[in-house]
Design a protein around this motif. Structure first.
Motif, PDB file in Angstrom:
ATOM      1  N   ASP A   1     -34.342  27.926 -20.887  1.00 12.38           N
ATOM      2  CA  ASP A   1     -33.829  29.226 -20.032  1.00 12.38           C
ATOM      3  C   ASP A   1     -33.548  28.543 -18.513  1.00 12.38           C
ATOM      4  O   ASP A   1     -32.531  28.883 -17.943  1.00 12.38           O
ATOM      5  N   GLU A   2     -34.303  27.653 -18.002  1.00  7.35           N
ATOM      6  CA  GLU A   2     -33.927  27.132 -16.895  1.00  7.35           C
ATOM      7  C   GLU A   2     -32.656  26.166 -16.900  1.00  7.35           C
ATOM      8  O   GLU A   2     -31.910  25.992 -15.874  1.00  7.35           O
TER       9      GLU A   2
ATOM     10  N   LEU B   1     -38.019  23.219 -11.122  1.00  8.80           N
ATOM     11  CA  LEU B   1     -36.629  23.339 -11.461  1.00  8.80           C
ATOM     12  C   LEU B   1     -36.016  24.831 -11.119  1.00  8.80           C
ATOM     13  O   LEU B   1     -35.054  24.723 -10.325  1.00  8.80           O
ATOM     14  N   ARG B   2     -36.780  25.786 -11.419  1.00  6.36           N
ATOM     15  CA  ARG B   2     -36.087  27.328 -11.087  1.00  6.36           C
ATOM     16  C   ARG B   2     -36.401  27.233  -9.408  1.00  6.36           C
ATOM     17  O   ARG B   2     -35.224  27.774  -8.872  1.00  6.36           O
ATOM     18  N   ARG B   3     -37.257  26.813  -8.939  1.00  4.37           N
ATOM     19  CA  ARG B   3     -37.235  26.865  -7.401  1.00  4.37           C
ATOM     20  C   ARG B   3     -36.104  25.937  -6.751  1.00  4.37           C
ATOM     21  O   ARG B   3     -35.588  26.538  -5.831  1.00  4.37           O
ATOM     22  N   HIS B   4     -35.950  24.858  -7.391  1.00  3.31           N
ATOM     23  CA  HIS B   4     -34.833  24.089  -6.868  1.00  3.31           C
ATOM     24  C   HIS B   4     -33.414  24.742  -7.180  1.00  3.31           C
ATOM     25  O   HIS B   4     -32.731  24.627  -6.096  1.00  3.31           O
TER      26      HIS B   4
ATOM     27  N   VAL C   1     -27.842  19.095 -10.158  1.00  6.51           N
ATOM     28  CA  VAL C   1     -27.602  18.425 -11.292  1.00  6.51           C
ATOM     29  C   VAL C   1     -28.229  17.208 -11.971  1.00  6.51           C
ATOM     30  O   VAL C   1     -28.885  17.030 -13.130  1.00  6.51           O
ATOM     31  N   ASN C   2     -28.651  16.413 -11.140  1.00  4.86           N
ATOM     32  CA  ASN C   2     -29.627  15.221 -11.500  1.00  4.86           C
ATOM     33  C   ASN C   2     -30.803  15.819 -11.927  1.00  4.86           C
ATOM     34  O   ASN C   2     -31.435  15.128 -12.790  1.00  4.86           O
ATOM     35  N   HIS C   3     -31.325  16.837 -11.038  1.00  6.02           N
ATOM     36  CA  HIS C   3     -32.656  17.238 -11.643  1.00  6.02           C
ATOM     37  C   HIS C   3     -32.611  17.922 -13.005  1.00  6.02           C
ATOM     38  O   HIS C   3     -33.420  17.693 -13.811  1.00  6.02           O
TER      39      HIS C   3
END
Length: 763
Positions: free
Chosen positions: A752-753, A705-708, A737-739
């Motif tokens: 946090d993410e 998620l952080r990478r995205h 947003v979907n993620h």
RNA sequence: GCCGGGAUGGCGGAACUGGUAGACGCGCCAGACUCAAAAUCUGGUAUCCGUAAGGAUGUGGGGGUUCGAUUCCCCCUCCCGGUACCA
């Protein structure tokens, strides 16, 4: 900020924040030499009554760019104003008996509120309207500067004359050769008018295009072709009876020996002289007198002609060539006469075939290929044949040999010619800036002196009939000349492109009442990005470039070009709906007044007028416009979904430079996305972050998620600043947003993410 | 006519430098929730054949270059903008 309501209510939050922006003057800017400036400008609107979708799209693009540049820390100026003079106000005056000034100012007031309701980041303190004397007095002042530099002159030009309404018509007001109100056949009429010598700047306007690397190639190509620089030969053919010369210009002197006849315009002196003694020619000229002045119409009509009782002597062969009068030769192009080489020009070829004029081949393909002159003209450059001493030469050598032979006889001059014509700025209309000129008893024109400016347009007028009321207002036309003798005021007004040719400079010092522009103009100009419709690719954008250079040469501005970067927005289009009425004219219906039936594939198959339930014809998809009545009113969508939804949809539906066929069904998706985002933020904003998150503890899903999040930042920044592809930027944010939404459901512990992601999305 | 641009699923569009065609959204289908509906959520969705696995076809039409083309070249069709007085 922790008490965000659960439901997304744009009707409540948008006006609240917009009031804050306004009262706190958030978008007001002043010059700050310490900061990098960014001048973001959208083409200002004509105040037609209400905003249309093209405006919303245009101004949203500008606003996205302006806000992005602000986030980069630049000193961003984004002004707004009104292109307030123009024809529609006169039509409204005639129809509704309301003075154009009142109609215009009330439209401005309504549309200003609409712009504020859309939340654009404008510095409203710089607002201007071109119909205000405080604005147009400076173009009257500048007109005199141009006059003093010999960039202004008076000459005759052809207009569309409505013999019933006794008025000049715009090309748009001529429908199938008849006046749109009177229905009377329109006549061509030559009247004296004012011109600006834009051709004096033709070479600079052309050469500078090479250095304008942030302009779209298509626009530069159109401007290059419009200017149309060509090198050729001006040839003087002697009239066989010795009574004078007939001068023509050609870019193909190599084909001179293939010239088999001459063609002159219906207004040419040779034609009018012949008409005096020949009723048949006079009748032909009379039919030509009802021809359109529009190039598109002229080029598509049947090409007709008649022989005149004169011939010219060919300067090389000595043969006498017939002279024809032809309806497609324009008096306003060059000398109003052309030499015809039917073997090597397709239009001449067709004319020669029609009237059985000789076709004489003098050019053959260089590579020896066969070319059949009986089938079509050979228009490529090749090698000369059938040309006696000039045989066997390729284009450049043939050009030179013919030019030298004629120059030796004093029959020709090498010349550069432009397709570009000088700018006709006179309009026989009321609602425009008065041309600041007075005439003495002999009719000599005298530009108004600076201390008598502005020449104010009377605003409270009673409009009778159709023609401009100015002519019948002695209080306006009667004046005193500088020497005290009685004078008459010019009643023509400027072309409205005059106003739109310098408003961007005026925005830089809009409050100045002592100068056209002041030193602040050199802080802000040039405009860093100019955004507007592709339909302005040539006329407005070329006039504005010319005007800016003329201002530079008058010492008013330092920059050579007004617009550093240009973003041409595609048109917002929509189907048209109409009925043909009995008088042959078409009545167009607004999409809101029509119900459309679609087939299983979603295609429109039939349409009915809601008012009477009867069928209307579905016309082609065209640019939303007043004349086609196919505009979709954005106000209803703003009221229903809020400004952000309308803005988001407009940016998401297509890339900005592409034309956009409007469909209001998809707006729902933009609204849904904003609701989803609002709920996600609402669900997380009150949760407390871990004081010092330990990134090393992130699992694979959290790292993913952080990478995205960071990939999205890169993608969106690039899409906005380099590619101007807002639709893919929005798609990338939707994916993120979907993620985030999936992560929030699967792994609420990844707080946090989630919060970092939502911060980024909101920005 | 001339100048410029465009054409990709049912629809809007994506594919950025010639390298997995159809991202994202709309619509539609199915399911969950509900007495029911709306809203919301989950899954599916280029076309054709096939229960499926899989196969074939596919970026307006025709040709070409290339190992490979939505992308480059040539020809054509249709649509849009401009064509000098709509702005």
């Amino acid at each position: 900020m922790h008490d965000i309501p659960e439901r997304y209510e744009p009707a409540e939050i948008e006006p609240r924040i917009q009031e804050h922006w306004e009262s706190a003057r958030v978008f007001k800017v002043t010059e700050d030499p310490a900061r990098e400036k960014f001048y973001c400008l959208c083409m200002f609107p004509y105040p037609s009554g209400r905003l249309h979708m093209g405006h919303v799209r245009n101004y949203t693009i500008g606003d996205v760019i302006a806000r992005y540049q602000r986030m980069l820390g630049k000193n961003v100026m984004q002004p707004m104003g009104w292109d307030a003079f123009g024809l529609p106000a006169e039509n409204a005056a005639i129809e509704n008996k309301v003075p154009p000034a009142d109609w215009t100012r009330s439209n401005i007031s309504y549309m200003r509120d609409q712009l504020k309701r859309l939340g654009f980041a404008y510095d409203w303190d710089r607002e201007l309207a071109t119909c205000d004397p405080g604005y147009y007095r400076w173009e009257q002042w500048f007109f005199r500067r141009l006059y003093e530099k010999d960039l202004v002159y008076r000459a005759t030009a052809v207009v569309n004359w409505d013999p019933v309404d006794q008025t000049v018509l715009a090309n748009e007001q001529v429908i199938d050769g008849c006046g749109w109100r009177s229905g009377a056949p329109v006549e061509r009429r030559e009247i004296p008018q004012w011109f600006l010598r834009i051709t004096a700047y033709a070479d600079e306007l052309l050469d500078e295009l090479e250095r304008m690397d942030e302009w779209p190639e298509a626009v530069k190509t159109m401007q290059r072709n419009w200017i149309g620089r060509s090198e050729g030969l001006s040839i003087r053919f002697a009239l066989s009876d010795g009574s004078g010369d007939l001068e023509v210009f050609t870019t193909r002197p190599d084909t001179l020996l293939g010239a088999t006849y001459m063609a002159v315009a219906p207004e040419h002196p040779l034609a009018t002289a012949a008409a005096a003694s020949d009723p048949a020619i006079a009748a032909f000229l009379e039919t030509c007198r009802h021809q359109s002045t529009s190039e598109a119409v002229i080029e598509k009509m049947d090409k007709l002609g008649m022989p005149l009782p004169v011939t010219v002597r060919h300067p090389l062969s000595g043969v006498d060539l017939p002279v024809w009068v032809a309806n497609f030769v324009l008096m306003s192009y060059g000398t109003g006469a052309v030499m015809s080489v039917p073997a090597h020009d397709q239009r001449d070829w067709e004319f020669a075939r029609k009237y059985e004029l000789p076709i004489r081949q003098v050019i053959a393909p260089t590579d020896g290929a066969v070319c059949d002159i009986d089938a079509a003209a050979y228009t490529e450059q090749g090698r000369t044949v059938n040309s006696g001493e000039f045989d066997g030469l390729e284009f450049a050598a043939a050009f030179d040999a013919v030019a030298r032979a004629l120059e030796a006889q004093g029959r020709a001059t090498r010349r550069v010619q432009y397709r570009l014509r000088d700018w006709l700025v006179s309009r026989q209309r009321y609602w425009g800036c008065p041309i600041p000129v007075v005439y003495d008893a002999e009719g000599t024109a005298i530009p108004e002196s600076d201390d008598r400016l502005p020449v104010v347009l009377p605003e409270q007028i009673a409009w009778e009939g159709v023609a401009s009321p100015l002519r019948n207002m002695p209080e306006f036309t009667t004046t005193i000349l500088p020497d005290g003798s009685p004078g008459r005021r010019e009643t023509d007004t400027f072309d409205t492109f005059f106003e739109s040719s310098w408003y961007f400079s005026r925005f830089c010092s809009a409050d100045s009442d002592s100068a056209m522009v002041d030193a602040r103009v050199d802080y802000w100009m040039p405009v860093d990005i100019y955004i507007g419709g592709i339909e302005h690719a040539v006329l407005h954008l070329l006039y504005a470039r010319f005007f800016h250079k003329a201002m530079r040469d008058a010492g008013l501005v330092k920059s050579d070009e007004p617009f550093k970067r240009l973003l041409t927005q595609g048109m917002v289009c929509k189907e048209t709906y109409y009925r043909d009425s009995d008088n042959g004219r078409r009545q167009y219906f607004s999409p809101g007044a029509v119900e459309v039936d679609t087939d299983a594939k979603g295609r429109a198959v039939a349409a009915r007028l809601l008012a009477d339930g009867e069928a209307v014809t579905i016309g082609p998809v065209e640019k939303m416009s007043k004349s086609k009545n196919n505009g979709v009113d954005p106000q209803a969508l703003i009221d229903r979904y809020g400004a952000d939804t309308v803005r988001l949809y407009t940016m998401f539906a297509a890339p900005p430079d592409q034309s956009l066929e409007w469909s209001d069904s998809a707006v729902e998706g933009a609204s849904r996305f904003l609701k989803t985002l609002w709920r996600l933020v609402h669900d997380h904003v009150s949760r407390d972050r871990v004081a010092t998150p330990n990134r090393a503890m992130e699992d694979a899903k959290q790292r993913n998620l952080r990478r995205h999040i960071h990939e999205t930042i890169v993608k969106v920044s690039d899409d906005i600043s380099r590619r101007y592809k807002f639709n893919t930027a929005i798609a990338a944010v939707m994916e993120l947003v979907n993620h985030i939404g999936r992560a929030a459901a699967d792994d609420p512990a990844a707080l946090d993410e989630l919060l970092d992601g939502l911060d980024v999305v909101v920005l």
